[in-house]
Design a protein around this motif. Structure first.
Motif, PDB file in Angstrom:
ATOM      1  N   ALA A 254       0.832  -1.208   0.000  1.00  0.00           N
ATOM      2  CA  ALA A 254       0.000   0.000   0.000  1.00  0.00           C
ATOM      3  C   ALA A 254       0.864   1.256   0.000  1.00  0.00           C
ATOM      4  O   ALA A 254       0.535   2.253  -0.660  1.00  0.00           O
ATOM      5  CB  ALA A 254      -0.923  -0.011   1.216  1.00  0.00           C
ATOM      6  N   CYS A 255       1.967   1.226   0.719  1.00  0.00           N
ATOM      7  CA  CYS A 255       2.852   2.398   0.776  1.00  0.00           C
ATOM      8  C   CYS A 255       3.570   2.606  -0.547  1.00  0.00           C
ATOM      9  O   CYS A 255       3.739   3.739  -1.005  1.00  0.00           O
ATOM     10  CB  CYS A 255       3.849   2.246   1.924  1.00  0.00           C
ATOM     11  N   ALA A 256       4.020   1.520  -1.177  1.00  0.00           N
ATOM     12  CA  ALA A 256       4.657   1.641  -2.486  1.00  0.00           C
ATOM     13  C   ALA A 256       3.681   2.217  -3.507  1.00  0.00           C
ATOM     14  O   ALA A 256       4.057   3.038  -4.363  1.00  0.00           O
ATOM     15  CB  ALA A 256       5.173   0.281  -2.945  1.00  0.00           C
ATOM     16  N   GLU A 257       2.433   1.819  -3.415  1.00  0.00           N
ATOM     17  CA  GLU A 257       1.415   2.359  -4.333  1.00  0.00           C
ATOM     18  C   GLU A 257       1.166   3.827  -4.061  1.00  0.00           C
ATOM     19  O   GLU A 257       1.049   4.635  -4.993  1.00  0.00           O
ATOM     20  CB  GLU A 257       0.118   1.556  -4.169  1.00  0.00           C
ATOM     21  N   ALA A 258       1.098   4.225  -2.795  1.00  0.00           N
ATOM     22  CA  ALA A 258       0.840   5.621  -2.446  1.00  0.00           C
ATOM     23  C   ALA A 258       1.927   6.547  -2.980  1.00  0.00           C
ATOM     24  O   ALA A 258       1.661   7.681  -3.383  1.00  0.00           O
ATOM     25  CB  ALA A 258       0.707   5.766  -0.938  1.00  0.00           C
ATOM     26  N   LEU A 259       3.166   6.069  -2.989  1.00  0.00           N
ATOM     27  CA  LEU A 259       4.291   6.905  -3.407  1.00  0.00           C
ATOM     28  C   LEU A 259       4.361   7.104  -4.918  1.00  0.00           C
ATOM     29  O   LEU A 259       5.237   7.823  -5.405  1.00  0.00           O
ATOM     30  CB  LEU A 259       5.602   6.297  -2.899  1.00  0.00           C
ATOM     31  N   ARG A 260       3.443   6.536  -5.644  1.00  0.00           N
ATOM     32  CA  ARG A 260       3.436   6.705  -7.103  1.00  0.00           C
ATOM     33  C   ARG A 260       2.703   7.961  -7.543  1.00  0.00           C
ATOM     34  O   ARG A 260       2.746   8.310  -8.733  1.00  0.00           O
ATOM     35  CB  ARG A 260       2.775   5.495  -7.763  1.00  0.00           C
ATOM     36  N   TYR A 261       2.053   8.661  -6.630  1.00  0.00           N
ATOM     37  CA  TYR A 261       1.140   9.728  -7.040  1.00  0.00           C
ATOM     38  C   TYR A 261       1.456  11.057  -6.360  1.00  0.00           C
ATOM     39  O   TYR A 261       1.924  11.103  -5.220  1.00  0.00           O
ATOM     40  CB  TYR A 261      -0.309   9.317  -6.718  1.00  0.00           C
ATOM     41  N   GLY A 262       1.152  12.136  -7.094  1.00  0.00           N
ATOM     42  CA  GLY A 262       1.244  13.488  -6.552  1.00  0.00           C
ATOM     43  C   GLY A 262       2.650  13.856  -6.103  1.00  0.00           C
ATOM     44  O   GLY A 262       3.650  13.414  -6.658  1.00  0.00           O
ATOM     45  N   LEU A 263       2.691  14.684  -5.054  1.00  0.00           N
ATOM     46  CA  LEU A 263       3.984  15.128  -4.542  1.00  0.00           C
ATOM     47  C   LEU A 263       4.805  13.990  -3.977  1.00  0.00           C
ATOM     48  O   LEU A 263       6.036  14.091  -3.861  1.00  0.00           O
ATOM     49  CB  LEU A 263       3.763  16.190  -3.453  1.00  0.00           C
ATOM     50  N   ARG A 264       4.145  12.884  -3.625  1.00  0.00           N
ATOM     51  CA  ARG A 264       4.861  11.739  -3.075  1.00  0.00           C
ATOM     52  C   ARG A 264       5.894  11.184  -4.055  1.00  0.00           C
ATOM     53  O   ARG A 264       6.873  10.555  -3.656  1.00  0.00           O
ATOM     54  CB  ARG A 264       3.880  10.624  -2.707  1.00  0.00           C
TER      55      ARG A 264
END
Length: 326
Positions: free
Chosen positions: A172-182
């Motif tokens: 879930a964290c790897a997926e979150a870091l794919r978007y926006g300012l992340r």
């Protein structure tokens, strides 16, 4: 699960600002560390940086596990080393396998390599036989530490532990870091991982061929093509499922503090475990603000206060029954 006493600095409420100020912009305190090298049974080695003070034979020792690409030079690591020294606790900062310098074997460090934690805990027990031991893990190091504690149950050889800004669910964290300012964080952290891999290539310890490094732009792609094959996993999904610490939390028996901010930009709030997932030994303290390994307080930007360096030593001191110095 409890709310913390942390209040973000009025000038630093934004989660990205919290993260960057503590992780990149801070001028860390000066500390003196010496490096020991530990020979491992598998033929590889680990380095550990140990503070030269406190020097008493019975001074407690804290094993510190940094975040991804982190180590003894990281500002938050130097901050907690200085804070521990102020309350009479020696620090031992783990160098991740292959990160600071190429290791001998093809394997690398990864989020679940708890055998390396066990090796350093055993080394510290041998070098400081009269010293109680505690541990602190940040981000990836926090995931490793919580997994280790869950695997070991009542045999962790640690009196207490603390984990900060933990990616409880790596997929879930790897997926979150794919978007926006992340994506900026992902790009920055991947550059460090690629540098480690290139150093292993130059040292002839990276048995991977025909990798188009320019296409490895996400954690999932890097872990698919590098981390997983080097360390015996069947791709990134298998790696994330097997090493995420969330399934291990209920088995932890060492008194453990987990500090986490709901606005952590490295992940989504859904990864925060509910009380039902935690053992009775865990104290999860949540705050609305704090970013990722941030928790910056203080009214003036010229005199910031790093709350973790108050809270963690206090927690450890309570378990060790030594003066907190705070």
């Amino acid at each position: 699960m409890m709310e913390t006493g942390f209040r973000p600095a009025p000038w630093c409420r934004n989660p990205h600002l919290q993260t960057v100020v503590a992780g990149l912009l801070r001028r860390p305190p000066a500390v003196t560390l010496t490096v020991d090298t530990i020979e491992l049974a598998d033929g590889d080695f680990l380095d550990v940086s140990i503070s030269t003070w406190p020097a008493g034979p019975g001074a407690p020792v804290a094993l510190i596990l940094a975040g991804i690409n982190g180590g003894p030079e990281s500002p938050y690591v130097r901050g907690i080393v200085a804070a521990f020294a102020a309350c009479g606790i020696r620090s031992a900062v783990m160098h991740y396998r292959g990160l600071a310098r190429p290791n001998r074997l093809p394997e690398t460090f990864h989020s679940g390599r708890t055998e390396d934690i066990a090796a350093i805990v055993a080394y510290l027990a041998e070098r400081f036989p009269d010293a109680p031991r505690v541990a602190v893990g940040y981000s990836l190091g926090g995931n490793m530490l919580l997994k280790y504690l869950g695997e070991r149950g009542d045999n962790s050889a640690l009196a207490a532990a603390a984990a900060v800004s933990v990616p409880f669910d790596l997929a879930a964290c790897a997926e979150a870091l794919r978007y926006g300012l992340r994506r900026g964080y992902q790009r920055y952290l991947l550059s460090g991982l690629k540098a480690m891999a290139h150093a292993k290539q130059a040292n002839a310890t990276l048995p991977l061929a025909d990798i188009d490094w320019s296409r490895l732009t996400t954690f999932a792609s890097f872990d698919d093509y590098v981390t997983a094959p080097l360390n015996g996993f069947d791709g990134a999904a298998d790696y994330y499922a097997r090493v995420s610490c969330a399934p291990f939390l209920s088995a932890i028996q060492t008194p453990t503090l987990i500090a986490h901010a709901r606005d952590d930009p490295f992940m989504v709030p859904a990864v925060i475990p509910g009380q039902h997932a935690l053992s009775s030994a865990i104290r999860l303290e949540l705050t609305d603000h704090g970013g990722h390994v941030g928790f910056v307080g203080g009214r003036s930007p010229w005199r910031p206060c790093y709350w973790l360096e108050q809270r963690i030593p206090k927690f450890m001191a309570e378990r060790l029954s030594c003066p907190s110095g705070r």
